[in-house]
Design a protein around this motif. Structure first.
Motif, PDB file in Angstrom:
ATOM      1  N   LYS A  75       7.068   5.652 -11.362  1.00  0.00           N
ATOM      2  CA  LYS A  75       5.749   4.892 -11.142  1.00  0.00           C
ATOM      3  C   LYS A  75       5.801   4.672  -9.794  1.00  0.00           C
ATOM      4  O   LYS A  75       4.649   4.748  -9.186  1.00  0.00           O
ATOM      5  CB  LYS A  75       6.349   3.398 -11.763  1.00  0.00           C
ATOM      6  CG  LYS A  75       5.172   2.441 -11.682  1.00  0.00           C
ATOM      7  CD  LYS A  75       5.327   1.351 -12.434  1.00  0.00           C
ATOM      8  CE  LYS A  75       4.333   0.121 -12.062  1.00  0.00           C
ATOM      9  NZ  LYS A  75       4.800  -1.225 -13.068  1.00  0.00           N
ATOM     10  N   ILE A  76       6.697   4.690  -8.868  1.00  0.00           N
ATOM     11  CA  ILE A  76       6.806   4.250  -7.447  1.00  0.00           C
ATOM     12  C   ILE A  76       6.232   5.402  -6.817  1.00  0.00           C
ATOM     13  O   ILE A  76       5.468   5.402  -5.887  1.00  0.00           O
ATOM     14  CB  ILE A  76       8.135   3.899  -6.719  1.00  0.00           C
ATOM     15  CG1 ILE A  76       8.428   2.600  -7.322  1.00  0.00           C
ATOM     16  CG2 ILE A  76       8.099   3.957  -5.237  1.00  0.00           C
ATOM     17  CD1 ILE A  76       9.897   2.096  -6.745  1.00  0.00           C
ATOM     18  N   ARG A  77       6.685   6.694  -7.394  1.00  0.00           N
ATOM     19  CA  ARG A  77       6.236   7.781  -6.759  1.00  0.00           C
ATOM     20  C   ARG A  77       4.657   8.014  -6.989  1.00  0.00           C
ATOM     21  O   ARG A  77       3.896   8.446  -6.123  1.00  0.00           O
ATOM     22  CB  ARG A  77       6.945   9.337  -7.080  1.00  0.00           C
ATOM     23  CG  ARG A  77       8.472   9.295  -6.490  1.00  0.00           C
ATOM     24  CD  ARG A  77       9.144  10.403  -7.181  1.00  0.00           C
ATOM     25  NE  ARG A  77      10.452  10.605  -6.951  1.00  0.00           N
ATOM     26  CZ  ARG A  77      11.368  11.392  -7.250  1.00  0.00           C
ATOM     27  NH1 ARG A  77      11.153  11.939  -8.496  1.00  0.00           N
ATOM     28  NH2 ARG A  77      12.469  11.097  -6.683  1.00  0.00           N
ATOM     29  N   ALA A  78       4.389   7.902  -8.225  1.00  0.00           N
ATOM     30  CA  ALA A  78       2.994   7.876  -8.579  1.00  0.00           C
ATOM     31  C   ALA A  78       2.044   7.014  -7.613  1.00  0.00           C
ATOM     32  O   ALA A  78       1.013   7.321  -7.306  1.00  0.00           O
ATOM     33  CB  ALA A  78       2.844   7.701  -9.783  1.00  0.00           C
ATOM     34  N   LYS A  79       2.522   5.747  -7.194  1.00  0.00           N
ATOM     35  CA  LYS A  79       1.889   4.840  -6.535  1.00  0.00           C
ATOM     36  C   LYS A  79       1.571   5.266  -5.094  1.00  0.00           C
ATOM     37  O   LYS A  79       0.640   5.228  -4.757  1.00  0.00           O
ATOM     38  CB  LYS A  79       2.317   3.421  -6.764  1.00  0.00           C
ATOM     39  CG  LYS A  79       2.218   2.512  -7.968  1.00  0.00           C
ATOM     40  CD  LYS A  79       2.460   1.260  -7.927  1.00  0.00           C
ATOM     41  CE  LYS A  79       3.944   1.109  -7.535  1.00  0.00           C
ATOM     42  NZ  LYS A  79       4.130  -0.339  -7.743  1.00  0.00           N
ATOM     43  N   LEU A  80       2.522   5.771  -4.713  1.00  0.00           N
ATOM     44  CA  LEU A  80       2.727   6.316  -3.270  1.00  0.00           C
ATOM     45  C   LEU A  80       1.685   7.399  -3.353  1.00  0.00           C
ATOM     46  O   LEU A  80       0.964   7.880  -2.290  1.00  0.00           O
ATOM     47  CB  LEU A  80       3.864   6.936  -2.743  1.00  0.00           C
ATOM     48  CG  LEU A  80       5.015   5.654  -2.573  1.00  0.00           C
ATOM     49  CD1 LEU A  80       6.542   6.160  -2.211  1.00  0.00           C
ATOM     50  CD2 LEU A  80       4.609   4.463  -1.498  1.00  0.00           C
ATOM     51  N   GLU A  81       1.667   8.388  -4.024  1.00  0.00           N
ATOM     52  CA  GLU A  81       0.798   9.685  -4.173  1.00  0.00           C
ATOM     53  C   GLU A  81      -0.522   9.269  -4.406  1.00  0.00           C
ATOM     54  O   GLU A  81      -1.538   9.818  -3.579  1.00  0.00           O
ATOM     55  CB  GLU A  81       1.195  10.596  -5.255  1.00  0.00           C
ATOM     56  CG  GLU A  81       0.399  11.685  -5.334  1.00  0.00           C
ATOM     57  CD  GLU A  81       0.319  12.737  -4.057  1.00  0.00           C
ATOM     58  OE1 GLU A  81      -0.526  13.532  -3.955  1.00  0.00           O
ATOM     59  OE2 GLU A  81       1.398  12.662  -3.071  1.00  0.00           O
ATOM     60  N   GLU A  82      -0.955   8.193  -5.397  1.00  0.00           N
ATOM     61  CA  GLU A  82      -2.178   7.814  -5.297  1.00  0.00           C
ATOM     62  C   GLU A  82      -2.950   7.151  -4.031  1.00  0.00           C
ATOM     63  O   GLU A  82      -3.867   7.260  -3.665  1.00  0.00           O
ATOM     64  CB  GLU A  82      -2.171   6.639  -6.563  1.00  0.00           C
ATOM     65  CG  GLU A  82      -3.673   6.185  -6.819  1.00  0.00           C
ATOM     66  CD  GLU A  82      -3.263   5.058  -7.786  1.00  0.00           C
ATOM     67  OE1 GLU A  82      -4.192   4.006  -7.408  1.00  0.00           O
ATOM     68  OE2 GLU A  82      -2.588   5.177  -8.797  1.00  0.00           O
ATOM     69  N   ARG A  83      -1.973   6.366  -3.589  1.00  0.00           N
ATOM     70  CA  ARG A  83      -2.342   5.692  -2.082  1.00  0.00           C
ATOM     71  C   ARG A  83      -2.613   6.960  -1.070  1.00  0.00           C
ATOM     72  O   ARG A  83      -3.763   7.068  -0.285  1.00  0.00           O
ATOM     73  CB  ARG A  83      -1.556   4.612  -1.602  1.00  0.00           C
ATOM     74  CG  ARG A  83      -1.350   3.427  -2.412  1.00  0.00           C
ATOM     75  CD  ARG A  83      -0.153   2.763  -1.629  1.00  0.00           C
ATOM     76  NE  ARG A  83      -0.158   1.467  -2.609  1.00  0.00           N
ATOM     77  CZ  ARG A  83       1.083   1.107  -3.239  1.00  0.00           C
ATOM     78  NH1 ARG A  83       2.048   1.898  -2.751  1.00  0.00           N
ATOM     79  NH2 ARG A  83       1.395   0.028  -3.877  1.00  0.00           N
ATOM     80  N   ARG A  84      -1.756   8.013  -0.934  1.00  0.00           N
ATOM     81  CA  ARG A  84      -1.948   8.920  -0.081  1.00  0.00           C
ATOM     82  C   ARG A  84      -3.427   9.738  -0.386  1.00  0.00           C
ATOM     83  O   ARG A  84      -3.968  10.094   0.826  1.00  0.00           O
ATOM     84  CB  ARG A  84      -0.561   9.840  -0.001  1.00  0.00           C
ATOM     85  CG  ARG A  84      -0.569  10.915   1.065  1.00  0.00           C
ATOM     86  CD  ARG A  84       0.401  11.908   0.830  1.00  0.00           C
ATOM     87  NE  ARG A  84       0.298  12.983  -0.412  1.00  0.00           N
ATOM     88  CZ  ARG A  84      -0.622  13.856  -0.402  1.00  0.00           C
ATOM     89  NH1 ARG A  84      -1.405  14.070   0.740  1.00  0.00           N
ATOM     90  NH2 ARG A  84      -0.896  14.616  -1.175  1.00  0.00           N
ATOM     91  N   GLN A  85      -3.461   9.956  -1.447  1.00  0.00           N
ATOM     92  CA  GLN A  85      -4.662  10.600  -1.901  1.00  0.00           C
ATOM     93  C   GLN A  85      -5.965   9.896  -1.711  1.00  0.00           C
ATOM     94  O   GLN A  85      -6.944  10.321  -1.020  1.00  0.00           O
ATOM     95  CB  GLN A  85      -4.874  11.166  -3.282  1.00  0.00           C
ATOM     96  CG  GLN A  85      -3.703  12.391  -3.418  1.00  0.00           C
ATOM     97  CD  GLN A  85      -3.664  12.796  -4.870  1.00  0.00           C
ATOM     98  OE1 GLN A  85      -4.455  12.617  -5.792  1.00  0.00           O
ATOM     99  NE2 GLN A  85      -2.821  13.783  -5.253  1.00  0.00           N
TER     100      GLN A  85
END
Length: 92
Positions: free
Chosen positions: A23-33
């Motif tokens: 979940k944390i990795r997904a949130k970080l990637e979502e923000r980065r994108q």
């Protein structure tokens, strides 16, 4: 001493930590994108007033960056504990 209850508990913790890391990795990637930038670039743009982002959103991003390695470390510890538990169980 090995019991099925210990193994089940460790497996549950392992699963929980896997989900949190995912979940944390997904949130970080979502923000980065979303911003097409990594955190340091976003923080700089925010400080310069070039980015529409709230302080709360920026703080949450930073919190997730700091939390990820902690959760990953715990995940690895549970993986190792479960592996050791299974090794010790196979001896009996």
């Amino acid at each position: 001493m090995h019991t099925d209850e210990y193994e089940i508990s460790i497996a549950r913790e392992l699963n929980h930590h896997q989900q949190v890391v995912k979940k944390i990795r997904a949130k970080l990637e979502e923000r980065r994108q979303k911003f097409a930038m990594d955190y340091p670039e976003v923080a700089k743009a925010f400080a310069e007033g070039r980015l529409a982002l709230t302080e709360k959103e920026l703080a949450q991003w930073q919190d997730d960056i700091e939390a990820l390695p902690v959760w990953e470390q715990r995940l690895e510890e549970y993986r190792q504990a479960l592996a050791m538990m299974r090794i010790s169980a196979s001896r009996f």
